[in-house]
Write an enzyme that holds these catalytic residues in place. Sequence first.
Site, PDB file in Angstrom:
ATOM      1  N   CYS A 265      -3.298   1.605   6.301  1.00  0.00           N
ATOM      2  CA  CYS A 265      -3.721   0.876   7.504  1.00  0.00           C
ATOM      3  C   CYS A 265      -4.295   1.832   8.545  1.00  0.00           C
ATOM      4  CB  CYS A 265      -2.535   0.114   8.076  1.00  0.00           C
ATOM      5  SG  CYS A 265      -1.133   1.196   8.374  1.00  0.00           S
TER       6      CYS A 265
ATOM      7  N   ASN B 221       0.811  -1.233   0.000  1.00  0.00           N
ATOM      8  CA  ASN B 221       0.000   0.000   0.000  1.00  0.00           C
ATOM      9  C   ASN B 221       0.836   1.272   0.000  1.00  0.00           C
ATOM     10  OD1 ASN B 221       0.677  -0.641   2.704  1.00  0.00           O
ATOM     11  ND2 ASN B 221      -0.934   0.707   3.434  1.00  0.00           N
TER      12      ASN B 221
ATOM     13  N   GLY C 143       2.096  -5.987   7.200  1.00  0.00           N
ATOM     14  CA  GLY C 143       1.213  -6.639   6.240  1.00  0.00           C
ATOM     15  C   GLY C 143      -0.048  -7.110   6.925  1.00  0.00           C
ATOM     16  N   SER C 144      -0.635  -8.148   6.377  1.00  0.00           N
ATOM     17  CA  SER C 144      -1.935  -8.603   6.878  1.00  0.00           C
ATOM     18  C   SER C 144      -1.782  -9.370   8.191  1.00  0.00           C
ATOM     19  CB  SER C 144      -2.580  -9.510   5.832  1.00  0.00           C
ATOM     20  OG  SER C 144      -1.770 -10.660   5.649  1.00  0.00           O
TER      21      SER C 144
ATOM     22  N   GLU D 115       3.486  -5.329  12.295  1.00  0.00           N
ATOM     23  CA  GLU D 115       2.556  -4.205  12.074  1.00  0.00           C
ATOM     24  C   GLU D 115       1.472  -4.710  11.139  1.00  0.00           C
ATOM     25  OE1 GLU D 115       2.927  -1.501  13.726  1.00  0.00           O
ATOM     26  OE2 GLU D 115       4.936  -1.937  14.484  1.00  0.00           O
TER      27      GLU D 115
ATOM     28  N   GLU E 246       7.391   0.609  16.046  1.00  0.00           N
ATOM     29  CA  GLU E 246       8.419   1.179  15.173  1.00  0.00           C
ATOM     30  C   GLU E 246       8.577   2.654  15.550  1.00  0.00           C
ATOM     31  OE1 GLU E 246       6.656   0.166  11.293  1.00  0.00           O
ATOM     32  OE2 GLU E 246       8.117  -1.459  11.182  1.00  0.00           O
TER      33      GLU E 246
HETATM   34  P1  NAD Z   1       0.307  -9.417   3.001  1.00  0.00           P
HETATM   35  O1  NAD Z   1       0.353  -9.930   4.402  1.00  0.00           O
HETATM   36  O2  NAD Z   1      -0.394 -10.217   1.993  1.00  0.00           O
HETATM   37  O3  NAD Z   1       1.789  -9.209   2.450  1.00  0.00           O
HETATM   38  C1  NAD Z   1       2.722  -8.368   3.079  1.00  0.00           C
HETATM   39  C2  NAD Z   1       4.118  -8.843   2.768  1.00  0.00           C
HETATM   40  O4  NAD Z   1       4.333 -10.098   3.416  1.00  0.00           O
HETATM   41  C3  NAD Z   1       4.367  -9.097   1.283  1.00  0.00           C
HETATM   42  O5  NAD Z   1       5.702  -8.747   0.981  1.00  0.00           O
HETATM   43  C4  NAD Z   1       4.159 -10.600   1.158  1.00  0.00           C
HETATM   44  O6  NAD Z   1       4.841 -11.163   0.074  1.00  0.00           O
HETATM   45  C5  NAD Z   1       4.735 -11.073   2.475  1.00  0.00           C
HETATM   46  N1  NAD Z   1       4.224 -12.359   2.979  1.00  0.00           N
HETATM   47  C6  NAD Z   1       2.980 -12.880   2.809  1.00  0.00           C
HETATM   48  N2  NAD Z   1       2.909 -14.089   3.424  1.00  0.00           N
HETATM   49  C7  NAD Z   1       4.114 -14.323   3.987  1.00  0.00           C
HETATM   50  C8  NAD Z   1       4.679 -15.382   4.756  1.00  0.00           C
HETATM   51  N3  NAD Z   1       3.970 -16.473   5.072  1.00  0.00           N
HETATM   52  N4  NAD Z   1       5.942 -15.269   5.188  1.00  0.00           N
HETATM   53  C9  NAD Z   1       6.677 -14.178   4.910  1.00  0.00           C
HETATM   54  N5  NAD Z   1       6.218 -13.150   4.167  1.00  0.00           N
HETATM   55  C10 NAD Z   1       4.952 -13.212   3.717  1.00  0.00           C
HETATM   56  O7  NAD Z   1      -0.278  -7.931   3.104  1.00  0.00           O
HETATM   57  P2  NAD Z   1      -0.594  -6.947   1.916  1.00  0.00           P
HETATM   58  O8  NAD Z   1      -1.880  -7.393   1.311  1.00  0.00           O
HETATM   59  O9  NAD Z   1       0.615  -6.763   1.088  1.00  0.00           O
HETATM   60  O10 NAD Z   1      -0.820  -5.567   2.702  1.00  0.00           O
HETATM   61  C11 NAD Z   1      -2.044  -5.140   3.192  1.00  0.00           C
HETATM   62  C12 NAD Z   1      -2.108  -5.363   4.686  1.00  0.00           C
HETATM   63  O11 NAD Z   1      -1.039  -4.672   5.323  1.00  0.00           O
HETATM   64  C13 NAD Z   1      -3.368  -4.812   5.292  1.00  0.00           C
HETATM   65  O12 NAD Z   1      -3.861  -5.750   6.219  1.00  0.00           O
HETATM   66  C14 NAD Z   1      -2.902  -3.562   6.016  1.00  0.00           C
HETATM   67  O13 NAD Z   1      -3.679  -3.160   7.118  1.00  0.00           O
HETATM   68  C15 NAD Z   1      -1.543  -3.968   6.455  1.00  0.00           C
HETATM   69  N6  NAD Z   1      -0.723  -2.810   6.752  1.00  0.00           N
HETATM   70  C16 NAD Z   1      -0.411  -2.552   8.057  1.00  0.00           C
HETATM   71  C17 NAD Z   1       0.357  -1.432   8.390  1.00  0.00           C
HETATM   72  C18 NAD Z   1       0.716  -1.126   9.812  1.00  0.00           C
HETATM   73  O14 NAD Z   1       1.596  -0.306  10.012  1.00  0.00           O
HETATM   74  N7  NAD Z   1       0.106  -1.755  10.790  1.00  0.00           N
HETATM   75  C19 NAD Z   1       0.803  -0.587   7.374  1.00  0.00           C
HETATM   76  C20 NAD Z   1       0.457  -0.884   6.054  1.00  0.00           C
HETATM   77  C21 NAD Z   1      -0.290  -2.007   5.738  1.00  0.00           C
END
Ligand code: NAD
Length: 479
Positions: A281, A149, A225-226, A247, A460
């Site tokens: 997020c 994002n 990420g998620s 995060e 962070e």
């Molecule tokens: P995602 O979890 O699908 O992917 C994030 C990253 O993790 C990618 O680089 C992906 O390739 C990697 N990944 C996925 N599965 C993995 C695994 N099993 N092991 C290691 N790496 C893995 O998330 P997304 O769809 O890219 O991003 C959107 C999500 O991120 C939303 O839920 C959003 O709320 C969250 N987000 C959180 C913050 C925060 O600061 N809390 C900031 C931005 C986005």
Amino acid sequence: MQTINNFIDGKYAAPLGGRYLDNYAPSTGALSGHIARSGLEDVEHAVQAAAAAFPAWSAMPLEQRHDILRGIADGILQNLDRLAEAESTDSGKTITTARTIDIPRAALNFKFFATALLHFASESHHQPDVLSYTLRQPLGVVGCISPWNLPLYLFTWKIAPALAAGNCVVGKPSEITPLTASLLGDICNAAGLPPGVLNIVQGLGPEAGAAIVQHPMVKAISFTGSTRAGVEIARVAAPMFKKLSLELGGKNPNIIFADCDYEKMLDTTVRSSFNNQGQICLCGSRIYVEKNLYEKFKHDFVERVQQLRVGDPADPKSQLGAVVSKVHFEKVLSYIDLARAEGGRVLCGGQALQLPGAQAGGWFIAPTVIEGLRTSCRSNQEEIFGPVVTIQPFEDEADALAQANDSPYGLSATIWTSHLQRAHQMAAQLQCGIVWINTWMLRDLRTPFGGVKNSGMGREGGWEALRFFSETKNVTLAF
Ligand code: NAD
């Protein structure tokens, strides 16, 4: 067509298995290039390069490390146009957002931590005949995994403090937005970053990402990420006792009292709802409005949202671009259907937008406002992460707090009121890691950043990041 390769040991390299993924441009839906689909062997190569670079990097005088990181910040700004264009094409965000938010902030992340490393100090504890002092030593090789994002913004938010603290990094950007991280390699070389200090491995989460998390030489994982992927990473990393910073997702409440500065609140609420197509997020996707203001707010807010210009991300006049992928586009639309099925009334938006010309195949969604949903329903509990917000009235402070806290997530919250005592009392009771009062997404990089509940663990920002990326050792000396 672009081919995006790994950046390992200071050089761009094809994946050892020779496999590639397709990359798409969200604003047209067309294939834009190919991305290295890295596997275990590429991660191994990157970890070995990082381990070899670690002794010299961690021993480098602080001023020299500062100069190199400052040089990367300058290099990002010198390439502002190119990086902004790449970020916009790759993610569907507007060129204006990329130019004014994403890329400047990526430069600032390096500038901030380049300076911070010069001031980072550790504690000492004295007694008449005893001196204890704390060493904060770099961990070695660390993994930084980031989402789509805010691609370069969040990738650098991890890498900069990791490098500042003296670690070497194996980083993985999202496979959906690989481009700007890839361009960072050349910028690092130009700034004099020694080979192997930063390695960028492209590919899928369950393949390249999982290989970083599993690698025994990787001492810490900083992940954004998620929540779903965060759970999997914690499952693998916890038994190996790796340091973890997670995060994760958010479903943030935006609480509006009738006594607020109305115009400022309205302007900011439009931004906090739909900035970056709602794919931040920190977006306030659940809006709670004091009962006596509800009808007026609903009218004015919907009117403003209907005026937002959704268009070609490359056009500086566009206020919203495309959502990031076809899968995400379908997910967001399915949540709008779910909200309708749960009894929600769509006040504006509620559908995909078909743009003319080159953008006809793009993944555009009209900014959507929905009312009439209970806090407990799925569309108010689950993260949609798109241009969709819900609005609902509340009776009083206790009701607002109860509805705001009725969520599995706990990242951030916003409160709009001129009654500061009330704002401070509520801030203390909200279940989240970040509260904004009469503002939104105002970031002081020294402050702790992170969430509670399903929004993750660890913080962070500022010293928190430098502490995360270092190991504490106590030394006690008796006289
Ligand atoms: P995602 O979890 O699908 O992917 C994030 C990253 O993790 C990618 O680089 C992906 O390739 C990697 N990944 C996925 N599965 C993995 C695994 N099993 N092991 C290691 N790496 C893995 O998330 P997304 O769809 O890219 O991003 C959107 C999500 O991120 C939303 O839920 C959003 O709320 C969250 N987000 C959180 C913050 C925060 O600061 N809390 C900031 C931005 C986005």
